[in-house]
Motif scaffolding. Sequence first.
Motif: not given
Length: 202
Positions: A195-196, A199, A202
């Motif tokens: 997830r990191r 992120a 993006t």
Amino acid sequence: MKCAVAADKVVPTSKEAENLRFLARAAIARLEPSVLGYVCRRGTIEAGEDWFAAGRIIGRCRRTYDLIPELARVVGTRNAAALVIYHRQFRDAPCAADVLDGRADIPAGKSSHAAQAAALAYELADRAAGEPRDLVPAIERFAWNVEHRLPFKSAALAVHVALYLTDLESLVTGVPAWPSMEARIRRDLDAFLERRAAAIRT
């Protein structure tokens, strides 16, 4: 040591490194569990906040009308009120000794999970440092509750604090629940890192 949270897989940000330094100091100083849990749940420490003083205040004050003004002086008014609420939630949960003795489990869905994680690690460390005895049942209860009752960040907190205070490598051999707990935290850590990374892209 084989660390359950696989810290070698993580390249911490500067803020995460700062938080880990605070966590090490807090664990060694046995910072009051609800204070440590509140700071970890919040995820940041601001300039001028003295959480070690907050721990000492909570340890000696019992009346809310005394507690909030004193806490406000060291961590600010908003944190003082939120910390008092969090501390009450933690105090309403089963004590760590009852959890490790098998008389209770950490309740699911409680917002004070981080504080309960710290208390559990403190209790395990106290038992490991005490009179020689069979610690396997207590470690088994620790591992089961970390795996099944704590969300990822609180589970990692419990193991981190226990690692700071106890030579777990010499204690966990032969504890059936430990490998399962490690595997669960590693899966959660992999998901967190994915997830990191997403992120950042993006």
